[in-house]
Design a protein around this motif. Structure first.
Motif, short mmCIF file in Angstrom:
data_model
loop_
_atom_site.label_atom_id
_atom_site.label_comp_id
_atom_site.label_asym_id
_atom_site.label_seq_id
_atom_site.Cartn_x
_atom_site.Cartn_y
_atom_site.Cartn_z
N THR A 32 0.83 -1.20 0.00
CA THR A 32 0.00 0.00 0.00
C THR A 32 0.86 1.25 0.00
OG1 THR A 32 -1.80 -1.14 1.15
CG2 THR A 32 -1.76 1.27 1.29
N SER A 33 1.92 1.25 0.81
CA SER A 33 2.79 2.43 0.90
C SER A 33 3.46 2.75 -0.42
CB SER A 33 3.85 2.22 1.99
OG SER A 33 3.24 2.05 3.25
N VAL A 34 3.94 1.72 -1.11
CA VAL A 34 4.68 1.97 -2.35
C VAL A 34 3.74 2.46 -3.45
CG1 VAL A 34 4.54 -0.34 -3.41
CG2 VAL A 34 6.56 1.09 -3.78
N ILE A 35 2.50 1.97 -3.47
CA ILE A 35 1.54 2.44 -4.48
C ILE A 35 1.19 3.90 -4.22
CG2 ILE A 35 -0.82 2.16 -5.32
CD1 ILE A 35 -0.44 -0.88 -4.81
N ARG A 36 0.95 4.26 -2.97
CA ARG A 36 0.66 5.65 -2.65
C ARG A 36 1.86 6.56 -2.94
NH1 ARG A 36 -2.40 4.70 3.16
NH2 ARG A 36 -4.45 4.08 2.32
N ALA A 37 3.06 6.07 -2.63
CA ALA A 37 4.27 6.86 -2.88
C ALA A 37 4.49 7.08 -4.37
CB ALA A 37 5.48 6.17 -2.25
N LEU A 38 4.19 6.06 -5.17
CA LEU A 38 4.33 6.20 -6.62
C LEU A 38 3.37 7.26 -7.15
CD1 LEU A 38 5.69 5.12 -9.21
CD2 LEU A 38 3.85 3.44 -9.36
N ALA A 39 2.13 7.26 -6.64
CA ALA A 39 1.16 8.27 -7.07
C ALA A 39 1.61 9.67 -6.65
CB ALA A 39 -0.22 7.96 -6.49
N ASP A 40 2.13 9.79 -5.43
CA ASP A 40 2.62 11.09 -4.96
C ASP A 40 3.78 11.58 -5.81
OD1 ASP A 40 0.74 11.14 -2.96
OD2 ASP A 40 2.08 10.37 -1.40
N ALA A 41 4.70 10.67 -6.16
CA ALA A 41 5.86 11.06 -6.96
C ALA A 41 5.44 11.56 -8.35
CB ALA A 41 6.82 9.88 -7.09
N ALA A 42 4.36 10.99 -8.87
CA ALA A 42 3.86 11.41 -10.18
C ALA A 42 2.97 12.64 -10.09
CB ALA A 42 3.10 10.26 -10.84
N ALA A 167 17.68 1.11 7.96
CA ALA A 167 18.93 1.82 8.23
C ALA A 167 19.04 3.15 7.50
CB ALA A 167 20.13 0.93 7.86
N GLY A 168 18.67 3.16 6.24
CA GLY A 168 18.88 4.36 5.43
C GLY A 168 17.63 5.01 4.92
N GLY A 169 16.47 4.49 5.28
CA GLY A 169 15.22 5.05 4.77
C GLY A 169 14.79 4.37 3.50
N TRP A 170 13.51 4.42 3.24
CA TRP A 170 12.95 3.75 2.07
C TRP A 170 13.05 4.68 0.86
CZ3 TRP A 170 12.26 -1.06 3.56
CH2 TRP A 170 11.95 -1.30 4.90
N PRO A 171 13.57 4.20 -0.26
CA PRO A 171 13.73 5.07 -1.43
C PRO A 171 12.38 5.49 -2.01
CG PRO A 171 14.19 2.78 -2.01
CD PRO A 171 14.02 2.82 -0.53
N ASP A 172 12.34 6.72 -2.50
CA ASP A 172 11.13 7.19 -3.15
C ASP A 172 11.05 6.63 -4.57
OD1 ASP A 172 10.36 8.74 -0.97
OD2 ASP A 172 11.57 10.44 -1.63
N PRO A 173 9.90 6.10 -4.96
CA PRO A 173 9.78 5.57 -6.32
C PRO A 173 9.84 6.70 -7.34
CG PRO A 173 7.65 5.57 -5.22
CD PRO A 173 8.66 5.96 -4.18
N THR A 174 10.36 6.40 -8.50
CA THR A 174 10.47 7.37 -9.59
C THR A 174 9.50 7.00 -10.70
OG1 THR A 174 12.82 7.70 -9.11
CG2 THR A 174 12.02 8.44 -11.26
#
Length: 362
Positions: A32-42, A167-174
């Motif tokens: 769910t998080s990655v799908i929402r993050a992808l929409a936010d990035a776009a 450790a380093g944070g989750w990368p933002d999808p492009t």
């Protein structure tokens, strides 16, 4: 990280190409998080709808009596917001816990992006997420009609991915950068698939016998058409992401067969053939020859100028001597896209009887 990044690449291409995509994975793995993050990035609005707690009317529309003489199906607010925005992501979560009645109501939403009497804009992408039924709360297998409307992608997670994220944070999808005019390549990709199906006819439609397999990807005319759209959109994609998309539409076995056939066929680029018709070399095998000529005809049909139409016939003229039957079959597509007022080239004479019988030449 490599496998998850590839799945994310494939997910982004499916969203950008507006092919309905379903992300499968265990609970708590960040789907769910990655799908929402992808929409936010776009920069797209994302409307999340939890399918398991909804009623069929939340997708089919709530019937209301209007003017005392007709019944309208009012759409829910999430659909109205997407329609007003003009673009966005309709995200259906927990699909594998939705009962069959809700899955049935989702059929038209996923395929036609229509909710009640409201048709969602063309630039609204349909995305879903699900847990495998054995890992879901009161899980259901997806019905075959609903499963066949999605490209299915698995969301892999391993210890290194989790450790790196903590450790380093989750990368933002492009968001993916699709080639300009990629949609013009869809007819060409369809021609490739047509050539493949001439030798693997049973794969045109192969509904699995067991419920678990029927609830995932399997080949049908609809899913082959989705495959063509994704092949056209994945021009810049990695080879593995391209493989995930193809296998996600038609299943692992048929998908691998198609990709292997394409790699071995080494089909000529139709635009190169149109630019230099005299240098066109027809593949020897019948299935590859049909795919190559169909791709040329499809490329002309996407931009049917008189010059391109004439060049297409020059390609077909070179193919007539080597494979007249194959060339005649593919020539119908080229004949149908004749530009208004375009003169008939000499190469058409070889196909004149066939085209006259088909009503494509007077």
């Amino acid at each position: 990280m490599e496998h998850q990044s590839t799945a994310l690449e494939a997910l982004g291409i499916a969203v950008a190409a507006r092919v309905p995509v379903l992300l499968w994975g265990a609970p708590g793995t960040g789907k769910t998080s990655v799908i929402r993050a992808l929409a936010d990035a776009a920069g797209w609005p994302c409307e999340t709808v939890i399918a398991s707690i909804r009623e069929p009317s939340d997708f089919a529309g709530l019937p209301i009596v209007a003017d005392g003489s007709r019944v309208d199906f009012a759409p829910p607010r999430w659909a109205v917001r997407l329609a007003e925005a003009g673009h966005g992501v309709a995200f259906f979560d927990e699909v594998s816990t939705a009962p069959p009645a809700v899955q049935a109501a989702l059929l038209r939403v996923v395929l036609e992006r229509t909710v009640g009497d409201l048709e969602l804009p063309e630039h609204v992408a349909v995305v879903a997420a699900a847990n495998p039924p054995e890992q879901a709360a009161d899980g259901w297998e997806l019905t075959p009609p609903l499963a066949n409307r999605f490209c299915h992608l698995d969301w892999p997670v391993d210890a290194r991915t989790i450790a790196a994220g903590f450790a380093g944070g989750w990368p933002d999808p492009t968001p993916p950068d699709l080639n300009p005019g990629w949609e013009r390549r869809i007819p060409v990709a369809r021609s490739w698939i047509a050539g493949f199906l001439t030798v693997r006819g049973p794969l045109a439609l192969d509904v699995p016998d067991n419920a678990a397999a029927a609830g995932r990807a399997w080949p049908s005319p609809r899913s082959w058409d989705m495959t063509a759209r994704l092949l056209a959109a994945a021009g810049k994609a990695s080879e593995l992401a391209r493989s995930l998309l193809v296998r996600g539409c038609v299943g692992a076995g048929p998908g691998v067969e198609l990709l292997t056939w394409l790699a071995e066929a080494d089909l000529p680029d139709p635009e190169v053939a149109l630019a230099h018709p005299e240098g066109f070399i027809l593949p020897e095998r019948g299935d590859r020859a049909y795919a190559a000529l169909s791709a040329v005809a499809a490329a002309v049909a996407t931009d049917p100028t008189p010059d391109r139409w004439a060049r297409g016939w020059r390609v077909f003229g070179r193919a007539t001597a080597a494979a007249p039957d194959v060339a005649a079959t593919a020539a119908r597509t080229l004949a149908r896209c004749r530009p208004a007022g375009a003169p008939v080239p000499d190469e058409v004479k070889a196909f004149a009887p066939l085209l006259r019988d088909a009503g494509l030449l007077t």
